[in-house]
Design an enzyme around this catalytic site. Structure first.
Site, PDB file in Angstrom:
ATOM      1  N   THR A 243      48.728-133.822  33.171  1.00  0.00           N
ATOM      2  CA  THR A 243      48.461-133.113  31.924  1.00  0.00           C
ATOM      3  C   THR A 243      49.683-132.285  31.523  1.00  0.00           C
ATOM      4  OG1 THR A 243      47.463-131.304  33.162  1.00  0.00           O
ATOM      5  CG2 THR A 243      45.982-133.019  32.341  1.00  0.00           C
TER       6      THR A 243
ATOM      7  N   LYS B  66      55.149-130.097  27.548  1.00  0.00           N
ATOM      8  CA  LYS B  66      55.563-129.104  28.549  1.00  0.00           C
ATOM      9  C   LYS B  66      54.722-129.266  29.822  1.00  0.00           C
ATOM     10  CE  LYS B  66      55.961-124.137  29.276  1.00  0.00           C
ATOM     11  NZ  LYS B  66      54.877-123.979  30.258  1.00  0.00           N
ATOM     12  N   ASP B  67      55.395-129.613  30.908  1.00  0.00           N
ATOM     13  CA  ASP B  67      54.671-129.762  32.171  1.00  0.00           C
ATOM     14  C   ASP B  67      55.389-129.028  33.287  1.00  0.00           C
ATOM     15  OD1 ASP B  67      56.756-131.326  33.121  1.00  0.00           O
ATOM     16  OD2 ASP B  67      55.511-133.056  33.626  1.00  0.00           O
ATOM     17  N   MET B  68      54.938-129.256  34.536  1.00  0.00           N
ATOM     18  CA  MET B  68      55.540-128.543  35.665  1.00  0.00           C
ATOM     19  C   MET B  68      56.100-129.495  36.718  1.00  0.00           C
ATOM     20  SD  MET B  68      52.757-125.443  36.035  1.00  0.00           S
ATOM     21  CE  MET B  68      53.580-124.665  37.420  1.00  0.00           C
ATOM     22  N   GLU B  69      56.152-130.796  36.413  1.00  0.00           N
ATOM     23  CA  GLU B  69      56.621-131.762  37.426  1.00  0.00           C
ATOM     24  C   GLU B  69      57.538-132.862  36.904  1.00  0.00           C
ATOM     25  OE1 GLU B  69      53.164-131.284  37.059  1.00  0.00           O
ATOM     26  OE2 GLU B  69      52.903-129.887  38.726  1.00  0.00           O
TER      27      GLU B  69
ATOM     28  N   GLU C 134      43.320-134.525  37.858  1.00  0.00           N
ATOM     29  CA  GLU C 134      44.012-135.415  36.916  1.00  0.00           C
ATOM     30  C   GLU C 134      43.921-136.874  37.361  1.00  0.00           C
ATOM     31  OE1 GLU C 134      47.627-132.393  35.537  1.00  0.00           O
ATOM     32  OE2 GLU C 134      47.798-133.453  37.430  1.00  0.00           O
TER      33      GLU C 134
ATOM     34  N   ASP D  59      46.530-128.282  26.316  1.00  0.00           N
ATOM     35  CA  ASP D  59      46.653-126.997  25.608  1.00  0.00           C
ATOM     36  C   ASP D  59      47.818-127.067  24.631  1.00  0.00           C
ATOM     37  OD1 ASP D  59      47.753-126.817  28.602  1.00  0.00           O
ATOM     38  OD2 ASP D  59      49.160-125.814  27.272  1.00  0.00           O
TER      39      ASP D  59
END
Ligand code: ADE
Length: 234
Positions: free
Chosen positions: A87, A172-175, A13, A198
């Site tokens: 992302t 929607k992310d993870m961080e 990224e 996505d």
């Protein structure tokens, strides 16, 4: 002198952006932590990129590495602004397209369920503020805005989806919210820059769609981040 610090989970990224500015790796700056510091001087200001680092030969993704990286970056580098860049999944029903880049207008957690409608729930959601210049920047660059919604998994379970939609989540992310949590503790403003890999409601396998679009989304992310840097570090 201004200091802007990017916090990025995956090297893929950040790589196009690092190369565009010829940002140098500072080896072992955060040792023994796995986080990696890249730095460059841009127009008399400091531009930092902190990667979460790697474990098991893979980039460290998720909330815990993001908290560690943000915490140590703020303590060691004293940035004026943190940028959570990376992302995310988007939602077709909300008009997202692959490789779109958004500016975040808020950040919540969608997978911290403690109890019902009380203060634990308020804490669980987080709902962290964004840098006050975010909307003006999005307007100037012609970018859409959306609420970042963070959890520790790439997939989306039905309960996650319900919480995301109930609270107006779009990216929607993870961080993101983990970075926002630490920034709020230190009173450091945070800007979110997120590119869609996505579509969470598109019916495809998330991992396959994410993997296929990672390169294209990281490229649009670079383009927007270059525009942001030329706006912020004139
Ligand atoms: N990063 C990219 N796509 C994602 C998704 N669908 N969920 C969480 N993090 C992501």
């Amino acid at each position: 002198m201004k200091k802007i610090c990017y916090i990025v989970a995956m090297e893929a990224e950040a790589r196009p952006f690092i190369e565009a500015y010829n940002i140098r790796l500072v080896p072992d700056f955060f040792a023994p932590l796995p986080c990696q510091l890249y730095e460059a001087e841009v127009n008399g200001s400091w531009l930092y990129v902190v990667l979460n680092g790697r474990q098991h030969e893979m980039d460290l993704v998720g909330c815990e590495p993001a908290c560690v990286a943000t915490q140590v970056a703020i303590q060691r580098l004293h940035p004026d602004l943190v940028v959570s860049s990376g992302t995310c999944g988007g939602f077709k029903m909300k008009g997202a397209n692959i490789a779109d880049v958004y500016i975040g207008n808020g950040a919540i957690f969608h997978d911290r369920r403690v109890s019902g409608d009380d203060e634990w729930n308020v804490q669980g959601l987080g709902n962290y503020p964004v840098w006050e210049g975010s909307a003006e920047l999005a307007d100037k660059l012609g970018l859409k805005m959306g609420k970042v919604t963070t959890g520790s998994s790439l997939d989306m379970q039905p309960i996650d989806r319900d919480i995301i939609l109930e609270h107006g989540g779009e990216l929607k992310d993870m961080e993101g919210a983990a970075v926002g949590f630490v920034c709020q503790l230190y009173g450091v403003p945070v800007l979110y820059v997120k590119a869609v890999t996505d579509l969470c409601d598109g019916g495809e396998s998330t991992y396959e769609e994410f993997s296929r679009n990672l390169k294209a989304a990281s490229e649009t992310l670079r383009q927007v981040n270059e525009q942001i840097i030329s706006e912020l570090l004139r």
